[in-house]
Motif scaffolding. Structure first.
Motif: not given
Length: 100
Positions: A49-50, A53, A60-61, A64
């Motif tokens: 997840l990091r 992001q 990204r969206g 994520t």
């Protein structure tokens, strides 16, 4: 990371999400390989997840959202394991029959 380091990281991640369940987490981690695997998967998902992001905006969206969903699924599964570990089965007590 070594296997022991993975386990420590997994327990740490679960303790952050379930701080009041320390005893159950320790007990389950000591006896359940499946529980340890879930904890380690949680660490991996949080790391992913990091990384997601920091991806370019156009992906990204979606990435994520995928990892957030995975973390939520794992957290729910871990929560169920902790609740089950805290349940003491109460069965029917077999008592000798009395003859009247």
């Amino acid at each position: 990371m070594s296997n022991e380091e993975d386990r420590k990281a997994g327990k740490s991640a679960v303790l952050q999400r379930f701080p009041t369940e320390r005893r159950a987490i320790e007990q389950l981690a000591a006896r359940s390989e499946d529980f340890c695997d879930m904890c380690e998967e949680l660490v991996e998902a949080e790391l992913a997840l990091r990384v997601a992001q920091m991806m370019p905006a156009e992906i990204r969206g979606e990435r994520t959202a995928e990892w957030v969903a995975q973390i939520e699924r794992l957290s729910a599964e871990i929560g169920r394991a902790l609740r089950t570990a805290n349940v003491i089965p109460i069965g029917r007590v077999n008592r000798p029959k009395t003859h009247s």
